[in-house]
Design a protein around this motif. Structure first.
Motif, short mmCIF file in Angstrom:
data_model
loop_
_atom_site.label_atom_id
_atom_site.label_comp_id
_atom_site.label_asym_id
_atom_site.label_seq_id
_atom_site.Cartn_x
_atom_site.Cartn_y
_atom_site.Cartn_z
N THR A 176 0.92 -1.09 0.12
CA THR A 176 0.32 0.39 -0.50
C THR A 176 0.77 1.38 -0.30
OG1 THR A 176 -0.29 0.09 2.45
CG2 THR A 176 -1.85 -0.80 1.08
N LEU A 177 2.15 1.47 0.40
CA LEU A 177 3.00 2.00 0.49
C LEU A 177 3.86 2.86 -1.02
CD1 LEU A 177 4.21 1.55 3.77
CD2 LEU A 177 2.69 3.24 3.02
N PRO A 178 4.00 3.46 -1.34
CA PRO A 178 4.30 4.02 -3.21
C PRO A 178 5.99 3.37 -3.45
CG PRO A 178 3.31 5.82 -1.74
CD PRO A 178 3.05 4.73 -0.48
N SER A 179 6.17 3.58 -1.35
CA SER A 179 7.50 3.51 -1.60
C SER A 179 8.55 1.66 -1.98
CB SER A 179 8.64 3.93 -0.32
OG SER A 179 7.67 3.71 1.15
N ARG A 180 7.04 1.48 -1.51
CA ARG A 180 7.06 -0.42 -2.18
C ARG A 180 8.36 -1.12 -0.75
NH1 ARG A 180 4.12 -2.12 -5.54
NH2 ARG A 180 2.04 -0.97 -5.06
N PRO A 181 8.36 -0.42 0.29
CA PRO A 181 9.48 -1.04 1.34
C PRO A 181 9.97 -2.64 1.09
CG PRO A 181 8.34 -0.52 2.55
CD PRO A 181 7.79 0.10 0.75
N PRO A 182 10.67 -3.27 1.26
CA PRO A 182 10.78 -4.29 1.39
C PRO A 182 10.67 -4.96 2.61
CG PRO A 182 13.77 -3.18 1.13
CD PRO A 182 12.52 -1.99 1.11
N SER A 183 9.76 -5.84 2.50
CA SER A 183 8.78 -6.23 3.60
C SER A 183 9.40 -7.19 4.65
CB SER A 183 7.23 -7.08 2.52
OG SER A 183 8.17 -8.19 2.82
N LEU A 184 10.35 -7.72 4.91
CA LEU A 184 10.83 -8.17 5.74
C LEU A 184 11.69 -7.55 6.46
CD1 LEU A 184 12.18 -10.68 7.34
CD2 LEU A 184 14.10 -11.26 5.59
N MET A 185 12.40 -6.73 5.86
CA MET A 185 13.29 -5.23 6.40
C MET A 185 12.00 -4.40 7.40
SD MET A 185 14.33 -1.23 5.82
CE MET A 185 13.10 -0.92 5.18
#
Lengths: 214, 214
Positions: free
Chosen positions: B155-164
């Motif tokens: 849902t986030l524009p930046s698409r952070p690494p989900s594991l992090m």
DNA sequence: ATGCCATGTGAAGGGCCTTTACATCATAGC
DNA sequence: GCTATGATGTAAAGGCCCTTCACATGGCAT
């Protein structure tokens, strides 16, 4: 004249003629070794006494009980920790933000390089009420982070409450250190080092506080 | 005929004719009580046996040693924790961000409402290598957070690494829970509740990730 | 030189962990 | 229904730990 007085065979355990002369410190050193080797639970008063070359009852002349020795190790740990953090903070040089990052890294470094102290400080489940000096030492170490947070806050447009900032930094560092920067026991397979994990978190967090556009 | 067979005096400790019938579970329950009362260090195998009304040797028919009982309590704790987190996550409703916030709060709530389980899980210093089932149970609980992080990341524009993301959430929650949401021992005087402290951190952190402008 | 007091000793009480040989009993198979 | 067998519980014992107490030692001030 079977024995010959003051030797120094290996670790500090000899020099005796009945009175040890330096038992208190010898016990603390022995406790530190044992905790490092077998964790705070594995450490025993009796074994520390043996290491120091005295009878099992001797330690009671210097510590009320086993916990008080443990608490003294932990207190000493917090004092070293405070000094370490203070050095790393380095008066906020080169700038508050960088220095705060160093502080977080220092938390992890301490957990790794001084596992025995870290164990005594955070994993021994000592009651802070029963050991007021321990609580004070812990508070003094936290004060370093508190002060750093104040200076960092002053550089941020949003001026976040510095105590909150300090608690966030401490909590995050502590969480990562406890979960990932301890002995093999707790280690899970991370795709990154604890240091990188912490650095990334700080980056995101400070970004969220509206830090200076990098 | 001095004894009369199956009673139920208070806790589950009676019904005996020689074989207990349910000793394994009775020991786990007793251990939980004792850990809650005196911490994981204060709990003893012998006392658990007494609570269950059996001799000190009986527990060895069900657990290799004291640590294995402790590990089983911890494993059960992680299973409950997993279920609790799963319920709270509630498939990401009403939205991923809110649900992730619930997850963090749940971490604190679990530490407070199930201190015995929490102690066994995180403060007993159990070796994960010696208790593989414990590690698996812990991993399964973490997977709930991992899955939540994936959905939040999407849902986030930046698409952070989900594991992090998951590691950050877990670490932060764990740090705050360990430092501030445990029994009186670790309590420092906070200007805010642990829950508020965590909520503020999550707010800032997600802001830093470039969350949807609130 | 002497006596006080801090420091160390040895022994003892109580507790815990764990193992071993033995006791009890549930039940599977005859 | 009756017995053998394995699972479950017991008592006793060894080893270690924590803590206390009465007693020993000797450093140091007077």
């Amino acid at each position: 004249m079977a024995w010959s007085g003051n030797k120094e065979d290996g670790e500090g355990k000899s020099r005796r003629g009945y009175h040890h002369g330096n038992l208190r410190e010898a016990l603390i050193a022995a406790a530190l070794d044992l905790i490092g080797a077998k964790g705070p639970a594995g450490f025993t008063f009796a074994e520390a006494a043996r290491s120091a070359g005295v009878s099992a009852a001797a330690p009671y002349r210097h510590f009320r009980d086993r916990d008080e020795l443990l608490a003294d190790v932990a207190r000493q740990g917090f004092e070293r920790f405070e000094q370490f953090l203070s050095n790393v903070w380095n008066e906020g040089r080169p700038d508050a933000r960088t220095a705060v990052n160093h502080l977080g890294k220092a938390y992890l470094a301490f957990a790794r390089t001084e596992p025995a102290y870290y164990s005594a400080m955070f994993e021994a489940n000592l009651s802070l009420d029963d050991h007021p000096e321990l609580r004070k030492a812990g508070d003094r170490a936290f004060d370093i982070v508190r002060k750093a947070a104040e200076e960092l806050s002053a550089t941020l447009p949003s001026r976040p409450p510095s105590l909150m900032l300090a608690l966030h930094i401490w909590s995050f560092s502590h969480g990562i250190a406890s979960l990932f920067a301890r002995g093999d026991s707790g280690r899970r397979n991370l795709p990154m080092s604890p240091e990188d994990l912490l650095e990334a978190a700080m980056l995101v967090y400070l970004e969220g506080l509206g830090g200076p556009k990098t």
